[in-house]
Each structure stands twice: as structure tokens, then as C-alpha cells.
Design an enzyme around this catalytic site. Structure first.
Site, PDB file in Angstrom:
ATOM      1  N   LYS A  22      -9.692  19.263  28.351  1.00  0.00           N
ATOM      2  CA  LYS A  22     -10.907  20.089  28.310  1.00  0.00           C
ATOM      3  C   LYS A  22     -11.031  20.965  29.552  1.00  0.00           C
ATOM      4  O   LYS A  22     -11.276  22.165  29.455  1.00  0.00           O
ATOM      5  CB  LYS A  22     -12.138  19.178  28.197  1.00  0.00           C
ATOM      6  CG  LYS A  22     -13.449  19.914  28.439  1.00  0.00           C
ATOM      7  CD  LYS A  22     -14.656  18.995  28.438  1.00  0.00           C
ATOM      8  CE  LYS A  22     -14.937  18.285  29.725  1.00  0.00           C
ATOM      9  NZ  LYS A  22     -15.858  18.915  30.666  1.00  0.00           N
ATOM     10  N   ASN A  23     -10.872  20.343  30.721  1.00  0.00           N
ATOM     11  CA  ASN A  23     -11.170  21.076  31.945  1.00  0.00           C
ATOM     12  C   ASN A  23     -10.114  22.112  32.314  1.00  0.00           C
ATOM     13  O   ASN A  23     -10.332  22.927  33.196  1.00  0.00           O
ATOM     14  CB  ASN A  23     -11.427  20.103  33.097  1.00  0.00           C
ATOM     15  CG  ASN A  23     -12.782  19.427  32.929  1.00  0.00           C
ATOM     16  OD1 ASN A  23     -13.595  19.855  32.106  1.00  0.00           O
ATOM     17  ND2 ASN A  23     -13.023  18.359  33.684  1.00  0.00           N
ATOM     18  N   CYS A 118     -27.163  19.781  37.207  1.00  0.00           N
ATOM     19  CA  CYS A 118     -27.027  19.024  35.969  1.00  0.00           C
ATOM     20  C   CYS A 118     -27.187  17.544  36.288  1.00  0.00           C
ATOM     21  O   CYS A 118     -27.454  17.178  37.438  1.00  0.00           O
ATOM     22  CB  CYS A 118     -25.697  19.309  35.283  1.00  0.00           C
ATOM     23  SG  CYS A 118     -24.309  18.583  36.110  1.00  0.00           S
ATOM     24  N   ARG A 123     -24.692  20.633  42.181  1.00  0.00           N
ATOM     25  CA  ARG A 123     -23.540  21.462  41.828  1.00  0.00           C
ATOM     26  C   ARG A 123     -23.716  22.952  42.121  1.00  0.00           C
ATOM     27  O   ARG A 123     -23.697  23.787  41.209  1.00  0.00           O
ATOM     28  CB  ARG A 123     -23.155  21.225  40.371  1.00  0.00           C
ATOM     29  CG  ARG A 123     -22.860  19.761  40.090  1.00  0.00           C
ATOM     30  CD  ARG A 123     -22.395  19.516  38.684  1.00  0.00           C
ATOM     31  NE  ARG A 123     -21.010  19.897  38.480  1.00  0.00           N
ATOM     32  CZ  ARG A 123     -20.398  19.860  37.302  1.00  0.00           C
ATOM     33  NH1 ARG A 123     -21.060  19.482  36.233  1.00  0.00           N
ATOM     34  NH2 ARG A 123     -19.142  20.205  37.188  1.00  0.00           N
ATOM     35  N   ASP A 309     -14.153  11.646  37.388  1.00  0.00           N
ATOM     36  CA  ASP A 309     -14.334  11.684  35.934  1.00  0.00           C
ATOM     37  C   ASP A 309     -13.890  10.397  35.239  1.00  0.00           C
ATOM     38  O   ASP A 309     -14.052  10.269  34.021  1.00  0.00           O
ATOM     39  CB  ASP A 309     -13.563  12.878  35.328  1.00  0.00           C
ATOM     40  CG  ASP A 309     -14.254  14.199  35.618  1.00  0.00           C
ATOM     41  OD1 ASP A 309     -15.386  14.195  36.131  1.00  0.00           O
ATOM     42  OD2 ASP A 309     -13.643  15.254  35.340  1.00  0.00           O
ATOM     43  N   ARG A 401     -19.053  16.738  23.726  1.00  0.00           N
ATOM     44  CA  ARG A 401     -18.682  17.823  24.634  1.00  0.00           C
ATOM     45  C   ARG A 401     -17.239  17.667  25.106  1.00  0.00           C
ATOM     46  O   ARG A 401     -16.603  18.659  25.472  1.00  0.00           O
ATOM     47  CB  ARG A 401     -19.602  17.828  25.861  1.00  0.00           C
ATOM     48  CG  ARG A 401     -21.020  18.164  25.518  1.00  0.00           C
ATOM     49  CD  ARG A 401     -21.818  18.340  26.749  1.00  0.00           C
ATOM     50  NE  ARG A 401     -21.185  19.366  27.596  1.00  0.00           N
ATOM     51  CZ  ARG A 401     -21.688  19.791  28.736  1.00  0.00           C
ATOM     52  NH1 ARG A 401     -22.813  19.291  29.173  1.00  0.00           N
ATOM     53  NH2 ARG A 401     -21.068  20.712  29.434  1.00  0.00           N
TER      54      ARG A 401
END
Ligand code: EPZ
Length: 424
Positions: A22-23, A118, A123, A309, A401
Site C-alpha cells: 500500500k505505502n 490523525c 503528523r 506499522d 484501507r
């Protein structure tokens, strides 16, 4: 709103194919803005986040063809129609902020909403903006928007990051490839996703050296070409499934992975007494569930350290360890939101500042819990898989997500997990 129901206690056995990262994918989508030629990105994970990025790219004038289930995204943006990324699109997903650099590099100006904080922390994006300023951009923040202009083009610059930022490193790279002259990024992040993005940009014609080390040197070029590029495997998804199997017991082979990108997690699993075998593109995780998991301390760090993560997932595993483990979260200031939810399942966790003390318990018990962010929610899945009875997880849009076909991948290995659509 959907919920996920898990009945814990089943071992996991079988194979799990790992999706594209994803990233990396999100930044490669932004990189596609840098060329006027058609691009093809394969191994593109079908996630709420990557779909969301498409919405923004289309608004900027990109044609995107991405048939469902194909994992193959074709993009084409011969001309940029708009250089504005509105609040509504950036607010929902921070990675959309990454269109700023490519728009600035290609068009000389862009107006992009500030992403805001968030669940896991404030951030800020100051390092991103400082890098663009060093490259000659004028930046004004007004009404919640970043207005950036480099009307005579971006210039190569020497950027020394005061601390490691994945996003700022990637974003600076995405702009510097089309700048005039040489850019040197010092104290750059070394995450595998950065290497992947650099490899894609190099294949497009960019001149980049040192990606994967803390100094990246970029010689600007005048244009980039469209290419066909395959996204690297998602190390965080792979690490998550590794924690699932470590928790439930059983034997699962994770396929289409790059084991070297998961060194810190695999070491921690080995220390916990989990069997780990690696090949060129697979990882086998094996655990006899009658042998207790050993407690292991975790300190999150930029790559190659233990990834933030995977902190929540490893904590999910440590809730049932034999002993006490200490977690130190060094990347984000508020990334223990899963702790109170894990406690609802019977975990014994005390949080003080950026430190969590996890005292392993013999058995978790199913309960209703709530997902708070992507990685936190999947730690509840891990705990649910070992808890006695039923666990019901709410707000699963967080999971969508970043995890492709999560329930299917786990149930194919024997987990009792199902989505309840529209549950209250
Ligand atoms: C990326 O976020 C990932 N997101 C995150 O994954 C990941 O946790 C993080 O890198 C660290 O590995 C994406 O790639 C889309 P940072 P990013 O810039 O780039 C501070 C997930 O679950 N900072 O390395 O935003 C920042 O607040 C997500 O998939 C500044 O102060 O992370 C943080 O404390 C969550 N100013 C630290 O640096 C800046 O300008 C590291 O953030 C930039 C960052």
C-alpha cells in the site's frame, strides 16, 4: 457499518499470497503524474486508500483504467487539468498530499490542502515543505491550503532532514527528479518502499543514486517516460499474517514476499520462539500452539529497525506471551489506541507515555471492540483469532484501507472469520 466476527481458537495452516505494498503503491500513483505518457502499474493492491487516490488523480485530469480484480492500473495524463487538491480529498487520506511535489515539478505550481492530524499523531508536513523551499519553491499557507509556486522551475538543492521521515524523503524525491540540477537528500529514510519508488522513477528515466541508504542523490532530468512497473510486496501485510500464525499456532507459507524487508520482525518472532524459515520469495511461519510464546521487548525505529506499522500486531501477539514485554513507540506520539481495546479482550496492558507494558495472560476472551486505525484494527483481529468465543470488531473501514481480502486470506487457512454487512 460492517463488522467482522471472529470465533477464536482455530490454528492457521496453508498459504497466503501477499499483495502489493500500500505505502509504495500510493506514492507510485502520485509518481504517474510526472509523465505525460501512459503508465501501467501492476500488483496494485485493491484498497480503499488506493481507490481514493484514483479519485484525486482523476480530478487532476488523469485517465485511470483499473478493472476490478486485475491488479493492473493504467494511467495517462497528457496534460494536467487542475493543480488543486481540495480539502475533502486530502482530509480523508493523508497520502493524497503527495501529489504536491509532482504537480509542482511538472506545472510549477500547486495548491494542496494541508492533511491535518490523525488518530496516531499530529503528523505535520513541515519537512516536506522545507525540502520544496530548498528547491526554490515559494510556499504560502493560507486557509488550510499549501500554495506552492516555482514558476521558473524547481532547482536542485542540498536537503538535510533533521530526523528521518519516510513521507518527506519520498515526496522530495518525487519533486527533485524533474528539478534543474543535483539534489542531495541527507538523513533520508531507508524504507523498502523508498527503494521501490526510486526504482520506478529510474525506470521512467530519472537519475537517482543511493535510495535505501541515508544519502540519496538525484540529477534532475527534463522529462520522464511512461513504463510498466510492478509494486513490491507489502511487508506490513506479510508481517501481520506472520503475527497471526505466531499467535494461533499452525504452519503458513507467505508467498510473494521479500523476506529481507522484514528482518526486524522475523528476529523478534524467532526470539519469541516462533519457527521462521525464509526462501527467496517466501516466509514459512510455524508454531506449536502448546509451546508458550516468549515475551520480547519492542522499540519501534525507522527501517531497518522494528516498524511502527507492526507494533500493534506484535502487541496483539504479546498479550498471550509467557512473561512481560515492554513496547516503546518512537515514531508516532499516539500509537497505542489498540491497548484499551485489547484490554477489553482480557489483555493486561499499561500505557505510560510512549511506553506500554504488556503482561502476558493465559487466555483472551472474545468481546465487542472497535477499530481505531488501520494497524490497530488488525491487532484486534490477531487477538480475536486466539480469544475464546466470539469477537466482534466495529468500524472495519479502517481495515479496508490497507488489507486486501483479509477475511478470505485468513479463512482459507482455517480461521473462523466473517464480515457482517451493515451491522449496527
Ligand atoms: C509513512 O507515514 C507511512 N504512511 C506510515 O504508515 C508509517 O507508519 C510511517 O511512514 C513510518 O514508517 C505512508 O507511507 C502512506 P514519517 P509518514 O514522515 O510518511 C514526523 C500505515 O499504517 N514528521 O516517516 O507520514 C511524523 O509526525 C501508515 O500504513 C514531522 O514532524 O511518516 C512522525 O512522528 C501509518 N514532520 C515522524 O516524523 C514532517 O514533515 C515520522 O513520520 C514529516 C513527519
Amino acid at each position: 457499518m460492517d463488522k467482522i466476527a471472529i470465533t477464536g481458537g482455530n490454528e492457521l495452516n496453508g498459504n497466503i499470497h501477499i499483495s502489493g505494498a500500500k505505502n509504495s503503491a500510493l506514492k507510485l500513483q502520485a509518481a504517474a503524474l510526472l509523465t505525460s505518457e501512459p503508465m501501467v502499474i501492476t500488483n496494485m493492491p485493491e484498497l480503499a486508500d488506493t481507490r481514493f487516490m484514483v479519485q484525486l488523480l482523476e480530478q487532476l485530469g488523469m485517465t485511470v483504467y483499473w478493472p476490478k480484480g486485475s491488479g493492473r492500473m493504467q494511467t495517462h495524463i497528457p496534460e494536467i487539468r487542475s493543480t488543486i487538491a481540495p480539502y475533502d480529498l486530502v482530509r480523508k487520506m493523508r497520502a493524497t498530499f503527495n501529489v504536491l511535489g509532482p504537480l509542482l515539478a511538472r506545472e510549477g505550481h500547486a495548491t494542496v490542502s494541508l492533511p491535518g492530524g490523525c488518530a496516531i499523531g499530529a503528523r505535520p508536513v513541515d519537512l516536506h515543505l522545507k525540502a520544496f523551499e530548498a528547491m526554490g519553491a515559494d510556499i504560502v499557507i493560507e486557509g488550510g491550503y499549501v500554495k506552492a509556486a516555482a514558476l521558473r522551475g524547481l532547482k536542485g538543492a542540498h536537503v538535510v532532514f533533521p530526523f528521518v521521515s519516510v513521507g518527506a524523503t519520498e515526496h522530495a524525491m518525487l519533486a527533485a527528479v524533474l528539478a534543474d540540477g543535483e539534489t542531495v537528500l541527507e538523513n533520508a529514510a531507508r524504507e523498502p518502499e523508498i527503494v521501490d519508488i526510486a526504482n520506478c522513477l529510474i525506470a521512467m528515466g530519472a537519475r537517482i543514486e543511493g535510495a535505501g541508504t541515508s544519502t540519496i542523490t538525484i540529477q534532475g532530468v527534463t522529462s520522464l517516460k511512461g513504463i510498466n512497473y510492478k509494486v513490491i510486496p507489502d511487508r506490513i501485510e506479510a508481517g501481520t499474517f506472520a503475527c497471526c500464525v505466531a499467535a494461533t499456532g499452525g504452519e503458513v507459507v507467505l508467498t510473494d514476499v521479500v523476506p529481507s524487508t522484514l528482518g526486524a520482525l522475523l528476529n523478534a518472532l524467532r526470539q519469541a520462539g516462533v519457527g521462521v524459515e525464509t526462501g527467496e520469495d517466501y516466509i514459512k511461519i510455524k508454531r506449536d500452539k502448546n509451546v508458550p510464546i516468549k515475551a520480547v521487548d519492542i522499540d519501534t525505529q525507522p527501517h531497518p529497525g522494528f516498524p511502527t506499522d507492526l507494533q500493534a500486531q506484535f502487541m496483539g501477539l504479546m498479550t498471550i506471551a509467557d512473561g512481560t514485554s515492554i513496547f516503546r513507540e518512537n515514531i508516532f506520539e499516539n500509537r497505542f489506541m489498540h491497548a484499551p481495546e485489547l484490554r477489553r479482550l482480557g489483555a493486561d496492558i499499561t500505557v505510560r507515555g510512549n511506553e506500554a507494558v504488556v503482561r502476558g495472560v493465559k487466555q483472551l476472551k472474545g468481546a465487542q471492540v472497535m477499530a481505531t486505525d488501520l494497524r490497530a484494527s488488525v491487532s484486534l483481529v490477531i487477538a480475536g483469532l486466539v480469544a475464546e468465543g466470539e469477537t466482534l470488531i466495529g468500524r472495519v473501514y479502517h481495515l479496508d484501507r490497507g488489507f486486501e481480502n483479509l477475511e478470505e486470506k485468513l479463512s482459507n487457512c482455517g480461521a473462523k472469520i466473517a464480515r457482517i454487512s451493515g451491522a449496527e
